[in-house]
Design a protein around this motif. Structure first.
Motif, mmCIF file in Angstrom:
data_model
loop_
_atom_site.group_PDB
_atom_site.id
_atom_site.type_symbol
_atom_site.label_atom_id
_atom_site.label_comp_id
_atom_site.label_asym_id
_atom_site.label_seq_id
_atom_site.Cartn_x
_atom_site.Cartn_y
_atom_site.Cartn_z
ATOM 1 N N VAL A 119 38.051 50.728 48.943
ATOM 2 C CA VAL A 119 37.664 49.581 49.751
ATOM 3 C C VAL A 119 36.756 48.721 48.882
ATOM 4 O O VAL A 119 35.749 49.200 48.371
ATOM 5 N N VAL A 120 37.118 47.463 48.694
ATOM 6 C CA VAL A 120 36.336 46.585 47.819
ATOM 7 C C VAL A 120 35.418 45.649 48.596
ATOM 8 O O VAL A 120 34.555 45.006 48.011
ATOM 9 N N LYS A 121 35.619 45.573 49.917
ATOM 10 C CA LYS A 121 34.762 44.711 50.721
ATOM 11 C C LYS A 121 34.710 45.266 52.138
ATOM 12 O O LYS A 121 35.724 45.680 52.680
ATOM 13 N N THR A 122 33.538 45.250 52.709
ATOM 14 C CA THR A 122 33.357 45.661 54.101
ATOM 15 C C THR A 122 32.757 44.493 54.855
ATOM 16 O O THR A 122 31.830 43.842 54.364
ATOM 17 N N LYS A 123 33.300 44.228 56.023
ATOM 18 C CA LYS A 123 32.816 43.115 56.818
ATOM 19 C C LYS A 123 32.562 43.614 58.234
ATOM 20 O O LYS A 123 33.395 44.312 58.800
ATOM 21 N N LYS A 124 31.417 43.285 58.774
ATOM 22 C CA LYS A 124 31.088 43.656 60.146
ATOM 23 C C LYS A 124 31.029 42.389 60.981
ATOM 24 O O LYS A 124 30.540 41.356 60.518
ATOM 25 N N PHE A 125 31.531 42.493 62.206
ATOM 26 C CA PHE A 125 31.442 41.359 63.110
ATOM 27 C C PHE A 125 31.413 41.871 64.537
ATOM 28 O O PHE A 125 31.849 42.980 64.826
ATOM 29 N N GLU A 126 30.881 41.054 65.397
ATOM 30 C CA GLU A 126 30.777 41.404 66.802
ATOM 31 C C GLU A 126 32.087 41.040 67.497
ATOM 32 O O GLU A 126 32.605 39.934 67.320
ATOM 33 N N LEU A 127 32.609 41.979 68.270
ATOM 34 C CA LEU A 127 33.835 41.708 69.007
ATOM 35 C C LEU A 127 33.527 40.837 70.212
ATOM 36 O O LEU A 127 32.630 41.144 70.999
ATOM 37 N N GLU A 128 34.237 39.751 70.326
ATOM 38 C CA GLU A 128 34.058 38.834 71.438
ATOM 39 C C GLU A 128 35.173 39.037 72.452
ATOM 40 O O GLU A 128 36.343 39.029 72.080
ATOM 41 N N PRO A 129 34.825 39.196 73.732
ATOM 42 C CA PRO A 129 35.890 39.275 74.737
ATOM 43 C C PRO A 129 36.602 37.931 74.842
ATOM 44 O O PRO A 129 35.958 36.883 74.940
#
Length: 175
Positions: A119-129
């Motif tokens: 894995v060369v990049k990890t991205k976190k984001f908030e799930l929006e309904p």
């Protein structure tokens, strides 16, 4: 392994069914008898397309090919599936060492160079309904080919994606 053949915009005669089943016999030695191979043969843009999916207890092998001749598509799909199994043989053995669905002894060693999966990049984001339509719009606004979202109608994580023909697909998760 059982082979289920379906078609779309294409007439699959008994001779072709026999050919597909006979060719898939080569893969039967890798799997137990209760594993199913789903094969779809279709006519698309003047070419004969074959898609094959084998779901072996959570491991999904899939290949698709288009060619002027359906027999060429069959051979290419079988080659791709065999290569996938050879390429990931070591990892499959570690994960499924006690399962009887796979017969690892029969899978040939991979001839090519083994690539390390990293894995060369990890991205976190908030799930929006949101609705599926809103997710597609958001994907298009971001110029992405897929978008992960919390489906407000099903309260589950879904993925919308752009298909090769510019239509959209929806992946729904289940537990």
């Amino acid at each position: 392994m059982k082979v289920i053949i379906t078609s779309k915009n294409f007439n699959v005669n008994d001779q072709l069914k026999e050919t597909v089943e006979k060719k898939f016999e080569k893969l039967k030695k890798y799997f137990s008898d209760d594993i199913v191979a789903n094969v779809m043969i279709s006519m698309e843009r003047g070419k004969q397309k074959m898609e094959a999916t084998i779901n072996a207890r959570g491991m999904i092998f899939r290949a698709e090919e288009s060619a002027a001749d359906v027999h060429e598509s069959i051979d290419r799909v079988l080659e791709k599936l065999s290569t996938q199994m050879s390429r990931f043989k070591d990892k499959l053995q570690k994960k499924h060492k006690d399962h009887k669905e796979f017969s690892f002894a029969d899978i040939p060693e991979y001839e090519g160079e083994h690539e390390e999966i990293k894995v060369v990049k990890t991205k976190k984001f908030e799930l929006e309904p949101m609705s599926t339509e809103e997710a597609i719009m958001q994907m298009e606004l971001l110029h992405h080919t897929f978008f992960v979202f919390l489906n407000m109608e099903t309260d589950s994580v879904n993925v919308v994606y752009k298909r090769k023909n510019n239509d959209y697909g929806l992946l729904e998760t289940t537990y």
